[in-house]
Design a protein around this motif. Structure first.
Motif, PDB file in Angstrom:
ATOM      1  N   MET A 194       1.343  -9.615   6.178  1.00 22.40           N
ATOM      2  CA  MET A 194       0.089  -8.807   5.700  1.00 22.40           C
ATOM      3  C   MET A 194      -0.009  -7.716   6.593  1.00 22.40           C
ATOM      4  N   GLY A 195      -0.136  -6.616   6.056  1.00 24.35           N
ATOM      5  CA  GLY A 195      -0.571  -5.317   6.968  1.00 24.35           C
ATOM      6  C   GLY A 195       0.632  -4.925   7.741  1.00 24.35           C
ATOM      7  N   SER A 196       1.875  -5.264   7.442  1.00 24.68           N
ATOM      8  CA  SER A 196       2.933  -4.689   8.074  1.00 24.68           C
ATOM      9  C   SER A 196       4.104  -4.342   7.136  1.00 24.68           C
ATOM     10  N   ASP A 197       5.011  -3.564   7.624  1.00 27.35           N
ATOM     11  CA  ASP A 197       6.056  -3.386   6.643  1.00 27.35           C
ATOM     12  C   ASP A 197       7.396  -3.859   7.429  1.00 27.35           C
ATOM     13  N   VAL A 234      -0.119  -5.864   1.328  1.00 25.96           N
ATOM     14  CA  VAL A 234      -1.426  -6.256   1.097  1.00 25.96           C
ATOM     15  C   VAL A 234      -1.631  -7.422   0.176  1.00 25.96           C
ATOM     16  N   ASP A 250       0.864  -1.145  -0.120  1.00 24.82           N
ATOM     17  CA  ASP A 250       0.159   0.075   0.177  1.00 24.82           C
ATOM     18  C   ASP A 250       1.027   1.148   0.101  1.00 24.82           C
ATOM     19  N   ARG A 259       3.283  -1.150   3.416  1.00 24.01           N
ATOM     20  CA  ARG A 259       2.623  -2.278   4.063  1.00 24.01           C
ATOM     21  C   ARG A 259       2.200  -3.322   3.038  1.00 24.01           C
TER      22      ARG A 259
END
Length: 524
Positions: free
Chosen positions: A136-139, A118, A112, A116
């Motif tokens: 998922m949803g994290s960097d 996705v 994203d 992060r």
């Protein structure tokens, strides 16, 4: 109505519609009754007008309701169709994700705008070792994949440029650290993603694991370097050529330069000269026959032949090779070595094996071999052959009086005098001691006797050096035999000439005696 649908909820829109209907009904009843009473004062007509007015109201409201329902049902059908289409698109996207993205053997991930994750496909899980639920949803994956801070900052800066739509990458290679701690090399293609309005919504990256490919390439390069080093240090020229009349070179090692004097690119594809042109005239046919025989027997071939270098120098080479399949056509691979020194040594050894070390004339064994060949040739063509058997008179007295060194000097000078005084086709050799033999092809008895007499006179009239500026006079006795008059084989011919020579010595020396006719020469 469309504005109401866009601004209010369904309940609010319903209340608005009912309110409008009630207002329209009240206005219709109020104003229509007043107008009817004004237009129809007669009670009977008024009653009839009131009936028609009510029917008209019902028809108008029914028509309005019908049109409203038609419009709503049409919109509902459009919405249902759109909903179905959206569901089908979602199904196809899920199917695409399942069949293409998830089953792809290349790493695919989507970020994203904040970097992060996705989307993280199965290949990304397999290569990195990190499952989807952990990333998922994290960097945080950046720190795991690139534990080195400087490397991570460089990679992250490149990813941020893509997220800002400042370019894309193609074939961008990085090293990642997997969950198991192994290092893998990946080649990335990445670009930013936009929505329908052109806004950046993230980026997509596609990575290919090229670790094994790069390892194979490095192995091939290392082997090529080793092969190149080996080729450059070979004592000669390695080659690969077509099996054609020019021996067209497809590859030659750098040893070509030292061997032939030509640069490799001057020989390859016959750019300047073909290899066949370097081979001395008359040898190509023999080479071709040797190679054809070896290929026919599926064997390697070895051959020696003379080669002419770029500077015109003639050298001898030894070639070892074999036929191979070269992309669907027959080719030859092998090595060519310079054997000029070996050939020179062989020639020297051959010379020593066939020459008398003192005089340089042919020795007894070689003279006997040549005599056999000349007799066979004379028989084949029905021609004559003369043999002179020469012995120096009183030579022992020279050795006794002046020494063996002086005697050797006299022998060398006298043998050189004889060799220079015969034809180029004649052959002279030393049989041993002070005995010499001369072969005179295609010469009959009178010619042979005349030649022998000329040589006798020449020797007797020429002073022969003893060394130290001194000379000595010398005479010879010569016996002459002729094929086939005095014999049909080497032994008989030599024996007849030897007997004639001894007869010359018995007659007083310094003479020429023609051998007596052999009885067998007259018998068929």
């Amino acid at each position: 109505m469309d504005k109401l649908e866009g601004r209010y909820t369904p309940l609010q829109r319903s209340l608005w519609i009912v309110g409008i209907y009630l207002l329209a009904g009240w206005l219709w009843i109020t104003f229509s009754d007043y107008l009817v009473q004004q237009w129809f004062p007669d009670p009977e007509l008024l009653s009839r007008a009131q009936t028609y007015k009510g029917a008209l109201f019902v028809l108008v409201t029914a028509l309005v309701l019908f049109l409203s329902l038609i419009r709503q049902f049409s919109k509902d059908r459009t919405l249902l169709s759109l909903h179905h289409h959206q569901r089908e698109q979602i199904r196809q996207l899920n199917q695409f994700r399942e069949s293409v993205i998830e089953r792809a053997d290349i790493w695919i991930n989507v970020l994203d705008p904040q970097g992060r994750v996705v989307l993280w496909n199965k290949a990304a899980e397999d290569i990195s070792g990190y499952p989807r639920e952990e990333v998922m949803g994290s960097d945080a994956i950046w720190q795991r994949l690139y534990p080195d801070e400087e490397e991570r900052a460089r990679i992250r800066a490149r990813a941020d440029e893509i997220l800002r739509d400042e370019g894309e990458v193609v074939g961008y290679e990085t090293w990642i650290t997997t969950r198991e701690g192994r290092e893998r090399q990946l080649s990335w293609n990445s670009r930013s993603l936009h929505d329908e309005e052109g806004e950046i919504v993230g980026s997509i990256a596609i990575g290919q694991d090229i670790t094994d490919i790069r390892m194979a390439e490095n192995t091939i390069r290392q082997r090529e370097r080793q092969l190149s080093t080996l080729m450059d240090n070979l004592p000669g020229m390695a080659y690969r050529c077509r099996y054609d009349e020019h021996w067209t070179m497809l590859f030659v090692s750098n040893g070509c330069r030292e061997l032939t004097g030509y640069e490799p690119d001057e020989l390859v594809h016959n750019n300047l000269v073909s290899f066949a042109e370097l081979i001395e005239d008359g040898s190509n046919e023999h080479i071709l026959q040797t190679v054809e025989l070896a290929i026919g027997n599926a064997e390697a071939f070895s051959i020696e032949y003379p080669l002419v270098r770029k500077d015109g120098k003639r050298i001898w080479v030894w070639e070892r090779g074999r036929g191979v399949d070269g992309d669907g056509e027959l080719a030859l691979e092998g090595i060519v070595l310079d054997i000029s020194d070996r050939k020179a040594l062989e020639d020297e050894l051959s010379e020593l094996a066939t020459r008398d070390p003192l005089t340089g004339l042919l020795n007894r064994r070689e003279m006997t071999r040549l005599l056999e060949e000349e007799i066979a040739r004379a028989k084949r063509y029905d021609r004559e052959l003369a043999l002179l058997w020469i012995d120096f008179d009183h030579f022992k007295a020279i050795n006794d009086e002046h020494g063996h060194a002086a005697g050797d000097s006299v022998l060398k000078a006298a043998s050189a005098l004889l060799a220079d005084s015969v034809r180029s086709v004649d052959v002279i050799g030393r049989f041993g001691g002070e005995e010499f033999v001369i072969l005179l092809p295609e010469m009959d008895r009178p010619e042979a006797w005349e030649t022998a007499e000329r040589l006798r006179r020449l020797v007797s009239e020429t002073p022969h050096p003893l060394g130290g500026g001194k000379t000595v006079c010398l005479t010879i006795s010569i016996g002459v035999s002729v094929f086939p008059d005095h014999g049909n084989d080497p032994y008989a011919l030599c024996a007849a000439a030897d007997r004639a020579m001894y007869q010359a010595k018995a007659n007083g020396r310094n003479q020429v005696v023609l051998a007596a006719l052999a009885e067998e020469a007259h018998n068929p």
